[in-house]
Design a protein around this motif. Structure first.
Motif, short mmCIF file in Angstrom:
data_model
loop_
_atom_site.label_atom_id
_atom_site.label_comp_id
_atom_site.label_asym_id
_atom_site.label_seq_id
_atom_site.Cartn_x
_atom_site.Cartn_y
_atom_site.Cartn_z
N PHE A 314 0.81 -1.22 0.00
CA PHE A 314 0.00 0.00 0.00
C PHE A 314 0.84 1.27 0.00
O PHE A 314 0.36 2.33 -0.37
CB PHE A 314 -0.93 -0.01 1.22
CG PHE A 314 -1.63 -1.32 1.40
CD1 PHE A 314 -2.65 -1.70 0.56
CD2 PHE A 314 -1.23 -2.21 2.39
CE1 PHE A 314 -3.29 -2.92 0.70
CE2 PHE A 314 -1.86 -3.42 2.55
CZ PHE A 314 -2.89 -3.78 1.71
N GLU A 315 2.08 1.17 0.45
CA GLU A 315 2.99 2.30 0.45
C GLU A 315 4.24 1.92 -0.34
O GLU A 315 4.60 0.75 -0.45
CB GLU A 315 3.37 2.69 1.89
CG GLU A 315 2.19 3.14 2.72
CD GLU A 315 2.59 3.44 4.16
OE1 GLU A 315 2.34 4.56 4.61
OE2 GLU A 315 3.15 2.54 4.81
N GLU A 316 4.90 2.92 -0.83
CA GLU A 316 6.11 2.69 -1.63
C GLU A 316 7.30 2.47 -0.70
O GLU A 316 7.50 3.22 0.25
CB GLU A 316 6.36 3.88 -2.54
CG GLU A 316 7.55 3.72 -3.47
CD GLU A 316 7.76 4.92 -4.37
OE1 GLU A 316 8.78 4.97 -5.08
OE2 GLU A 316 6.89 5.82 -4.36
N ALA A 317 8.06 1.43 -0.99
CA ALA A 317 9.28 1.19 -0.21
C ALA A 317 10.30 2.29 -0.51
O ALA A 317 10.37 2.81 -1.63
CB ALA A 317 9.87 -0.16 -0.55
N ARG A 318 11.07 2.65 0.51
CA ARG A 318 12.09 3.68 0.35
C ARG A 318 13.45 3.10 0.70
O ARG A 318 13.56 2.31 1.65
CB ARG A 318 11.79 4.89 1.24
CG ARG A 318 10.55 5.66 0.84
CD ARG A 318 10.28 6.80 1.79
NE ARG A 318 9.11 7.57 1.39
CZ ARG A 318 8.57 8.53 2.13
NH1 ARG A 318 9.09 8.82 3.32
NH2 ARG A 318 7.50 9.18 1.69
N PRO A 319 14.48 3.48 -0.02
CA PRO A 319 15.82 2.94 0.26
C PRO A 319 16.22 3.20 1.71
O PRO A 319 16.11 4.32 2.22
CB PRO A 319 16.72 3.71 -0.71
CG PRO A 319 15.81 4.12 -1.83
CD PRO A 319 14.48 4.38 -1.18
N GLY A 320 16.64 2.15 2.39
CA GLY A 320 17.11 2.28 3.76
C GLY A 320 16.04 2.30 4.82
O GLY A 320 16.34 2.28 6.01
N ALA A 321 14.76 2.36 4.41
CA ALA A 321 13.67 2.43 5.38
C ALA A 321 13.11 1.03 5.64
O ALA A 321 12.95 0.24 4.70
CB ALA A 321 12.56 3.34 4.87
N PRO A 322 12.79 0.68 6.87
CA PRO A 322 12.21 -0.64 7.16
C PRO A 322 10.82 -0.76 6.58
O PRO A 322 10.09 0.23 6.44
CB PRO A 322 12.19 -0.69 8.69
CG PRO A 322 12.14 0.74 9.12
CD PRO A 322 12.92 1.51 8.10
N TRP A 323 10.41 -1.98 6.24
CA TRP A 323 9.08 -2.18 5.66
C TRP A 323 8.45 -3.46 6.19
O TRP A 323 9.12 -4.35 6.69
CB TRP A 323 9.13 -2.19 4.14
CG TRP A 323 10.14 -3.09 3.48
CD1 TRP A 323 11.34 -2.72 2.96
CD2 TRP A 323 10.03 -4.51 3.25
NE1 TRP A 323 11.99 -3.81 2.42
CE2 TRP A 323 11.21 -4.91 2.58
CE3 TRP A 323 9.07 -5.47 3.53
CZ2 TRP A 323 11.44 -6.25 2.20
CZ3 TRP A 323 9.29 -6.79 3.17
CH2 TRP A 323 10.46 -7.16 2.50
N LEU A 324 7.12 -3.49 6.05
CA LEU A 324 6.31 -4.64 6.45
C LEU A 324 5.43 -5.02 5.28
O LEU A 324 4.64 -4.20 4.80
CB LEU A 324 5.45 -4.30 7.67
CG LEU A 324 4.33 -5.30 8.03
CD1 LEU A 324 4.92 -6.62 8.47
CD2 LEU A 324 3.43 -4.72 9.12
N LEU A 325 5.55 -6.24 4.81
CA LEU A 325 4.71 -6.76 3.73
C LEU A 325 3.52 -7.50 4.34
O LEU A 325 3.70 -8.43 5.13
CB LEU A 325 5.51 -7.70 2.84
CG LEU A 325 4.70 -8.50 1.80
CD1 LEU A 325 4.06 -7.57 0.78
CD2 LEU A 325 5.58 -9.53 1.12
N LYS A 326 2.30 -7.10 3.95
CA LYS A 326 1.09 -7.77 4.42
C LYS A 326 0.56 -8.65 3.29
O LYS A 326 -0.07 -8.17 2.35
CB LYS A 326 0.06 -6.74 4.88
CG LYS A 326 0.49 -6.01 6.14
CD LYS A 326 -0.67 -5.33 6.84
CE LYS A 326 -0.29 -4.94 8.26
NZ LYS A 326 -1.40 -4.34 9.00
N LEU A 327 0.82 -9.94 3.40
CA LEU A 327 0.48 -10.88 2.33
C LEU A 327 -1.02 -11.04 2.13
O LEU A 327 -1.48 -11.27 1.01
CB LEU A 327 1.09 -12.25 2.63
CG LEU A 327 2.58 -12.44 2.35
CD1 LEU A 327 3.01 -13.83 2.80
CD2 LEU A 327 2.89 -12.25 0.86
N HIS A 328 -1.78 -10.95 3.23
CA HIS A 328 -3.22 -11.23 3.14
C HIS A 328 -4.08 -10.00 3.33
O HIS A 328 -5.28 -10.12 3.55
CB HIS A 328 -3.61 -12.30 4.15
CG HIS A 328 -3.10 -13.66 3.80
ND1 HIS A 328 -3.28 -14.76 4.62
CD2 HIS A 328 -2.44 -14.12 2.71
CE1 HIS A 328 -2.73 -15.82 4.05
NE2 HIS A 328 -2.22 -15.46 2.90
#
Length: 510
Positions: A314-328
């Protein structure tokens, strides 16, 4: 049985606890951040500087139990040292407060936890006069907390808000016997995983078991809750448990209607108090997280320590920033939720793209699986595809791309997954499930202790007493650099240096 002292970065007003200690003084004024823990009818004269609590001290007492009928109980502790009595007086207040908490009977800890959990901040570091002595306070407070946990048998969470506080507390624990009540093989596992996390090689997958500790339903419980809102008879409801998850959800969606189903999921899995495990995981020096959960609790826990997780897709990943992928999907976006078989099929292409992210992690990182039974169809398919991609004909090579933490030993399932991941049980079958879940929390606490970067407090003057001679010389040299660089930096290089100084514990205005 002895309790355990956890050290965690979190917000005490949002961490699920049975008891919370709140610092105050003889005037019974608290800082505004504590107001969510107090009954509204007891709060008066609230402004940006604080609020007054409508209670009264008895002569000589330092601990007040705040009246309330909820499961969580708040305790006011006098920590404002107007007479210069120093750290011994603060520590004695902590002892008195924990003794008072122990006298309150708690027949059933929150959300089925094995032990009650008592949360407190680093007492006295706000208005209490110990703000400039944080290092000395942590060195002396941690043994006091361990003594109380041992004596009373409950668990204690020392909850810290600043990254430099957390880094310093973990350094103190690494330099002493932290009282890790874990078998040696789990301590060795923590050392291995902590090393991977510290080197940026660890990713984390969260399953429903993590959020169950915050009171959210597992899949089976969700089906039961939804079935209770339908007009299905008992026989059909009983048969739901025998259907594959996507098919039982499809039947419920047909009975309730998709809109009602999505609305219920949005409400049930919305913001709320997060579990200790959420905070322990969010504190790890990990950049990539994946989950099948709908709730926002990991994001909340991370945000409370100043980490903003980008939520994919839902949000764009940014270099160096942590992210969470919601598969469902995400409960805040009900249209994204994947529950029924029809939804699994309809979103096949997009879900395949998301699964590719987990493929990448399994190929390039070591993935720590927490709170999952590894029965999800997506996980089984992804693991098979990764195994196929890595298979070398005739070599007999085994590539284990992750570690699965389970509560109980399951020999058959461990054997099934042995080519892909190492499965590690927290306890044997004779240990209650709740105690096994608590042991998992202790393991996560040790991983966090061992992996927290050792320099996050270098430039925080409150911790100068923890520094050795070389570190003090470095801190002095970097302080001159800090004077030359504005907080936001006016150039690319300036912004990079400013960010580095913040990671080293620089507190602007100190």
């Amino acid at each position: 049985m002895s309790g355990h002292v956890f050290v965690v970065g979190a917000d005490l007003t949002r961490l699920s606890c049975d008891d919370v200690l709140v610092p105050t003084g003889r005037s019974l004024r608290v800082s505004p951040g504590w107001c969510p823990l107090l009954p509204a009818e007891l709060v008066s004269d609230a402004d940006d500087a604080g609020a007054c609590v409508g209670l009264a001290w008895e002569a000589g007492e330092r601990v007040l139990e705040v009246p309330g009928d909820g499961a969580r109980r708040t305790w006011l502790v006098d920590t404002v040292d107007d007479e210069g009595r120093g750290l011994p007086w603060l520590l004695e207040g902590a002892r008195e407060a924990l003794d008072a908490v122990a006298r309150r009977a708690v027949p059933e800890p929150a959300h089925g936890r094995a032990r009650r959990l008592v949360g407190l901040p680093a007492l006295g570091t706000g208005w209490g006069g110990a703000a400039g002595m944080r290092g000395a306070l942590l060195q002396q407070l941690l043994p006091v907390l361990r003594e109380a946990a041992h004596e009373h048998g409950f668990d204690v969470a020392l909850v810290l808000k600043r990254p430099s506080d957390l880094a310093a507390a973990q350094r103190v624990r690494r330099g002493e016997d932290g009282g890790w009540d874990l078998p040696e093989h789990l301590q060795e596992l923590a050392r291995q995983l902590g090393d991977r996390a510290g080197r940026g090689q660890l990713a984390v997958f969260l399953g429903a078991g993590v959020s169950a500790a915050a009171g959210l339903p597992t899949w089976e419980q969700l089906v039961d809750e939804l079935a209770g809102r339908t007009g299905l008879d008992d026989e059909v409801r009983a048969g739901l448990t025998g259907l594959p998850p996507q098919d039982s959800a499809a039947l419920l969606a047909r009975e309730l209607g998709n809109e009602a189903l999505e609305a219920y999921v949005k409400e049930r899995f919305g913001p709320g108090p997060y579990a200790l495990a959420h905070a322990l995981i969010a504190d790890l020096p990990v950049q990539e997280f994946v989950t099948t959960n709908y709730d926002p609790l990991l994001e909340q826990a991370a945000a409370d320590m100043g980490r903003s997780l980008r939520v994919l897709p839902f949000e764009e990943a940014r270099p160096g920033a942590p992210w969470l992928l919601k598969l469902h999907g995400d409960a805040a976006r009900p249209e994204s939720i994947v529950l029924t078989r029809e939804e699994y099929l309809r979103h096949g292409d997009s879900r395949a793209a998301l699964a590719g992210v987990l493929h990448s992690l399994l190929l390039t990182r070591h993935v720590l699986f927490v709170g999952t039974s590894m029965l999800d169809d997506d996980l089984i398919r992804i693991a098979h595809e990764v195994r196929s991609a890595l298979r070398l004909e005739g070599s007999g090579r085994v590539h284990r791309s992750g570690t699965v933490l389970t509560l109980r030993r399951d020999v058959a399932r461990a054997r099934l997954w042995e080519r892909d991941v190492e499965t590690v049980a927290m306890a044997d079958d004779d240990v209650p499930a709740a105690e096994a879940a608590r042991r998992l929390e202790v393991l996560l606490d040790l991983i966090g202790c061992l992996s927290t970067p050792p320099n996050g407090y270098l430039l925080d003057p409150a911790y100068r007493g923890l520094l050795d001679e070389e570190e003090r010389a470095l801190a002095d040299a970097l302080a001159t650099v800090a004077d030359l660089v504005p907080d936001d930096g006016s150039s690319g290089a300036g912004r990079q240096v400013a960010a580095l100084l913040r990671r080293l514990g620089l507190q602007r205005g100190d």
